[in-house]
Design an enzyme around this catalytic site. Structure first.
Site, mmCIF file in Angstrom:
data_model
loop_
_atom_site.group_PDB
_atom_site.id
_atom_site.type_symbol
_atom_site.label_atom_id
_atom_site.label_comp_id
_atom_site.label_asym_id
_atom_site.label_seq_id
_atom_site.Cartn_x
_atom_site.Cartn_y
_atom_site.Cartn_z
ATOM 1 C CE LYS A 1 45.354 -33.525 -0.485
ATOM 2 N NZ LYS A 1 45.037 -34.913 -0.160
ATOM 3 C CD GLN B 1 42.956 -36.000 2.647
ATOM 4 O OE1 GLN B 1 43.007 -35.551 1.512
ATOM 5 N NE2 GLN B 1 44.042 -36.198 3.362
ATOM 6 C CG ASP C 1 45.158 -39.338 -3.837
ATOM 7 O OD1 ASP C 1 46.047 -38.503 -3.609
ATOM 8 O OD2 ASP C 1 44.092 -39.404 -3.208
#
Ligand code: GUN
Length: 280
Positions: free
Chosen positions: A52, A96, A119
């Site tokens: 990422k 995460q 997200d």
């Protein structure tokens, strides 16, 4: 001839388009920043987080990295999220997953401001998607839609079958296909006659988490088959939820594993980061 949907190529095209957008925004004085938080050092998570950050660098998005110890308390993590929510220089916040067991994942997801929820996991983002309002969309299902559209496959009026009902993939996937005017059926572990339902699908999206479960006997001739799964097979080779060798001759179009859906998740995360400027 079966079309192989090349996620590596399509994700590269998307990232290059975003790179241009980011460069134009920069020229106009707007910089984009993504805060990436990892708690603990799960090796798989470290690989995802590294990828990422690399994608941010490629596109020209600034990434701020927070690598927190496994023992970090829920309170400490919530306090960091609160600080980032109130930092005008931070556009997106990503924690995460999974987080260590002593931290309540739902609480963390809810703590991220819906305006920075790149997200797309916050209940507000999920709700906005289900009633057709603007908001962030979960990256993997958003990537599946891009793969289908950019392969010139139309969704409108098609029989779409999604196998799997997870919050991250199956559920938002069904909402997105519905938004594209598909006729959508969701199958899951308790579904009866799953094979008959799959056989009706013009577009079959498989996200069950079982290696090579879907073989040719589940697939209608000419169907588009999208494989969200990723596993190691008995020979330590990467494979998906779909038995590629079996399904390839029957399908009209198919995503490979690796190189199908996988690379799209990060491309769509980058897209959400760029979109965040509009939502803020
Ligand atoms: N862990 C596995 N996939 C994801 C993802 O898409 N986002 C986050 N935050 N964590 C993950």
């Amino acid at each position: 001839m079966t079309k192989i949907i090349d996620g590596k190529l399509i994700s590269k095209q998307i990232k290059d388009e975003l790179k241009e957008k980011v460069s134009a925004l920069k020229a106009a004085g707007t910089e984009i920043c993504l805060a990436v938080i990892q708690v603990g050092n799960d090796p798989a998570s470290s690989v995802y987080v590294g990828n990422k950050k690399k994608a941010c660098e490629y596109i020209g998005i600034r990434s701020e990295s927070y690598e927190l110890a496994e023992e970090t308390t829920e309170e400490e993590l919530l306090s960091l999220i609160d600080r980032l929510n109130n930092d005008d220089k931070v556009n997106g916040i990503l924690v995460q997953l999974p987080v260590p067991k002593h931290i309540d994942e739902d609480k963390i997801i809810k703590a991220i401001s819906p305006k920075k929820d790149v997200d797309g996991f916050h209940p507000m983002s999920v709700g906005a998607l289900s009633i057709g309002q603007p908001g962030f969309v979960s990256c993997t299902p958003a990537g599946v839609i891009e793969l289908i559209k950019r392969s010139d496959i139309s969704i409108e009026g098609k029989e779409c079958v999604v196998i799997g009902r997870s919050n991250i993939v199956g559920k938002p996937m069904s909402m997105l296909l519905l938004r594209e005017n598909g006729t959508v059926t969701v199958c899951h572990s308790r579904t009866k006659n799953i094979k008959d339902i799959c056989k009706r699908a013009d577009i079959l999206v498989v996200a069950i988490g079982k290696p090579k479960m879907i073989d040719a006997s589940y697939v209608k001739e000419g169907a588009t088959v999208i494989d969200v799964g990723i596993h190691r097979d008995e020979n330590n080779k990467l494979c998906g939820d779909v038995d590629y060798e079996s399904v390839y001759p029957v399908a009209g179009a198919i995503t490979p594993v690796p190189g199908g859906v996988g690379p799209m998740t990060i491309a769509m995360l980058m897209n959400n980061c760029v979109e965040s400027v509009k939502l803020q």
